[in-house]
Write a protein that holds these residues in place. Structure first.
Motif, PDB file in Angstrom:
ATOM      1  N   PHE A  23      79.371  24.017  15.421  1.00  0.00           N
ATOM      2  CA  PHE A  23      79.783  23.795  16.808  1.00  0.00           C
ATOM      3  C   PHE A  23      79.353  24.963  17.693  1.00  0.00           C
ATOM      4  CE2 PHE A  23      82.377  20.545  14.902  1.00  0.00           C
ATOM      5  CZ  PHE A  23      82.556  19.603  15.905  1.00  0.00           C
ATOM      6  N   ARG A  24      79.493  26.187  17.185  1.00  0.00           N
ATOM      7  CA  ARG A  24      79.059  27.356  17.971  1.00  0.00           C
ATOM      8  C   ARG A  24      77.550  27.290  18.220  1.00  0.00           C
ATOM      9  NH1 ARG A  24      83.752  27.556  17.555  1.00  0.00           N
ATOM     10  NH2 ARG A  24      83.325  26.169  19.288  1.00  0.00           N
ATOM     11  N   GLU A  25      76.780  26.902  17.196  1.00  0.00           N
ATOM     12  CA  GLU A  25      75.330  26.776  17.358  1.00  0.00           C
ATOM     13  C   GLU A  25      74.997  25.690  18.375  1.00  0.00           C
ATOM     14  OE1 GLU A  25      74.041  25.919  13.410  1.00  0.00           O
ATOM     15  OE2 GLU A  25      74.208  27.993  12.710  1.00  0.00           O
ATOM     16  N   ALA A  26      75.719  24.582  18.315  1.00  0.00           N
ATOM     17  CA  ALA A  26      75.486  23.479  19.250  1.00  0.00           C
ATOM     18  C   ALA A  26      75.808  23.892  20.679  1.00  0.00           C
ATOM     19  CB  ALA A  26      76.337  22.275  18.846  1.00  0.00           C
ATOM     20  N   GLU A  27      76.870  24.661  20.867  1.00  0.00           N
ATOM     21  CA  GLU A  27      77.238  25.127  22.211  1.00  0.00           C
ATOM     22  C   GLU A  27      76.149  26.017  22.802  1.00  0.00           C
ATOM     23  OE1 GLU A  27      82.067  25.060  21.402  1.00  0.00           O
ATOM     24  OE2 GLU A  27      80.948  26.951  21.316  1.00  0.00           O
ATOM     25  N   GLY A 190     109.721  22.993   6.613  1.00  0.00           N
ATOM     26  CA  GLY A 190     110.266  23.412   5.331  1.00  0.00           C
ATOM     27  C   GLY A 190     109.307  23.311   4.170  1.00  0.00           C
ATOM     28  N   ALA A 191     108.025  23.121   4.452  1.00  0.00           N
ATOM     29  CA  ALA A 191     106.991  23.109   3.419  1.00  0.00           C
ATOM     30  C   ALA A 191     106.417  24.514   3.274  1.00  0.00           C
ATOM     31  CB  ALA A 191     105.899  22.100   3.776  1.00  0.00           C
ATOM     32  N   SER A 192     105.452  24.660   2.384  1.00  0.00           N
ATOM     33  CA  SER A 192     104.783  25.947   2.182  1.00  0.00           C
ATOM     34  C   SER A 192     103.356  25.881   2.724  1.00  0.00           C
ATOM     35  CB  SER A 192     104.739  26.307   0.695  1.00  0.00           C
ATOM     36  OG  SER A 192     106.030  26.411   0.159  1.00  0.00           O
ATOM     37  N   ALA A 193     102.785  27.041   3.026  1.00  0.00           N
ATOM     38  CA  ALA A 193     101.424  27.070   3.549  1.00  0.00           C
ATOM     39  C   ALA A 193     100.744  28.375   3.158  1.00  0.00           C
ATOM     40  CB  ALA A 193     101.426  26.924   5.069  1.00  0.00           C
ATOM     41  N   ILE A 194      99.465  28.272   2.901  1.00  0.00           N
ATOM     42  CA  ILE A 194      98.640  29.447   2.645  1.00  0.00           C
ATOM     43  C   ILE A 194      97.495  29.437   3.642  1.00  0.00           C
ATOM     44  CG2 ILE A 194      97.163  30.666   1.008  1.00  0.00           C
ATOM     45  CD1 ILE A 194      98.756  29.430  -1.255  1.00  0.00           C
ATOM     46  N   HIS A 195      97.344  30.546   4.337  1.00  0.00           N
ATOM     47  CA  HIS A 195      96.297  30.691   5.351  1.00  0.00           C
ATOM     48  C   HIS A 195      95.074  31.341   4.726  1.00  0.00           C
ATOM     49  CE1 HIS A 195      94.776  32.853   9.183  1.00  0.00           C
ATOM     50  NE2 HIS A 195      94.324  31.612   9.164  1.00  0.00           N
ATOM     51  N   VAL A 196      93.929  30.656   4.832  1.00  0.00           N
ATOM     52  CA  VAL A 196      92.656  31.199   4.354  1.00  0.00           C
ATOM     53  C   VAL A 196      91.749  31.319   5.579  1.00  0.00           C
ATOM     54  CG1 VAL A 196      90.791  31.004   2.671  1.00  0.00           C
ATOM     55  CG2 VAL A 196      92.997  29.907   2.211  1.00  0.00           C
ATOM     56  N   PRO A 197      91.697  32.466   6.232  1.00  0.00           N
ATOM     57  CA  PRO A 197      90.949  32.598   7.489  1.00  0.00           C
ATOM     58  C   PRO A 197      89.464  32.317   7.317  1.00  0.00           C
ATOM     59  CG  PRO A 197      92.366  34.510   7.098  1.00  0.00           C
ATOM     60  CD  PRO A 197      92.333  33.735   5.828  1.00  0.00           C
ATOM     61  N   PHE A 198      88.882  31.720   8.342  1.00  0.00           N
ATOM     62  CA  PHE A 198      87.435  31.538   8.441  1.00  0.00           C
ATOM     63  C   PHE A 198      86.945  32.503   9.516  1.00  0.00           C
ATOM     64  CE2 PHE A 198      83.583  29.023   9.724  1.00  0.00           C
ATOM     65  CZ  PHE A 198      82.953  29.052   8.494  1.00  0.00           C
ATOM     66  N   HIS A 199      85.673  32.865   9.450  1.00  0.00           N
ATOM     67  CA  HIS A 199      85.201  33.947  10.323  1.00  0.00           C
ATOM     68  C   HIS A 199      85.125  33.569  11.799  1.00  0.00           C
ATOM     69  CE1 HIS A 199      81.173  32.172  10.764  1.00  0.00           C
ATOM     70  NE2 HIS A 199      81.230  31.907   9.479  1.00  0.00           N
ATOM     71  N   THR A 200      85.172  32.270  12.100  1.00  0.00           N
ATOM     72  CA  THR A 200      85.182  31.860  13.507  1.00  0.00           C
ATOM     73  C   THR A 200      86.196  30.740  13.684  1.00  0.00           C
ATOM     74  OG1 THR A 200      83.834  31.069  15.373  1.00  0.00           O
ATOM     75  CG2 THR A 200      83.284  30.200  13.204  1.00  0.00           C
TER      76      THR A 200
END
Length: 231
Positions: A23-27, A190-200
């Motif tokens: 998407f960044r490339e398309a923009e 009340g669920a669980s979550a794990i955040h896996v960041p992406f660079h953008t």
């Protein structure tokens, strides 16, 4: 963390495979096409505003993005944009849809470790046809029980998901790159979550530091860190 978990849901775009980069490339390509009308920064701002305005109508995904680019081009050119440029804009979107699937490092390895120990599903936003196509092209289909393509990823949507899965919220773990869509609503129900960041990250998915700090979730640097938390 894993003692209550029965279902692990994975976000798709930028969690299993590369997406936002395209998407960044398309923009940038779009801004070059319209460079005679406005600066790149102004074009980016106007396109983003139009995208957000159109979300309720088009939803998420490349097709809505294509239509928003066309609308933006018409407005910024005062409706003088040539048919050739409109065609080039459509070609940008078609090329995005046809992009090969680039899996993120460690995805297959992690799914192999988790398969059979949990029910694995994909829970993603976007266009149904496009997301199903990407999952099929990814070669990951056999790892997942099914795919949930959600119009939104907010608290009511996750409550519906939990009901559909016939589990308690505490039995669901969501893994994804977006705090706004993949983490904070899960914590709220009340669920669980794990955040896996992406660079953008798309600006629409950003959250305030305060909102992020006030929620109880885990962040890992790579999807390869997940098995150590749940096995």
């Amino acid at each position: 963390m894993h003692k209550n978990i029965k279902v692990i849901a994975f976000d798709a775009d930028d969690t299993l495979w590369v997406n936002e980069t395209y998407f960044r490339e398309a923009e940038k390509r779009f801004a070059r096409l319209l460079s005679q009308y406005e600066t790149e920064n102004k074009i980016d701002q106007e396109l983003f505003k139009i995208e957000i305005k159109n979300l309720d109508m088009y939803g998420y995904g490349v097709k809505g993005f294509m239509l928003s680019m066309v609308e933006c081009a018409l407005k910024l050119s005062n409706y003088t944009i040539s048919q050739k440029v409109i065609e080039e804009i459509l070609d940008i979107g078609k090329e995005m849809i046809e992009k090969p699937i680039e899996l993120l490092d460690g995805v297959v390895e992690v799914l192999k470790q988790l398969q059979g120990k949990y029910k694995l599903i994909v829970a993603t936003k976007g266009d149904l046809l496009d997301q199903e196509r990407k999952l099929e092209k990814s070669g990951l289909l056999d790892y997942f029980h099914h795919i949930e393509v959600m119009s939104e990823k907010k608290v009511p949507d996750y409550k519906k998901l939990v009901k559909h899965l016939d589990i308690e919220p505490k039995e669901l773990l969501m893994i994804g790159n977006s705090l706004k869509s993949d983490v904070l609503p899960l914590i709220e129900i009340g669920a669980s979550a794990i955040h896996v960041p992406f660079h953008t990250t798309w600006a629409h998915e950003e959250v305030s530091q305060q909102d992020a700090a006030n929620s109880d979730y885990k962040t890992v640097q790579s999807i390869k860190d997940i098995p150590a938390l749940v096995l």
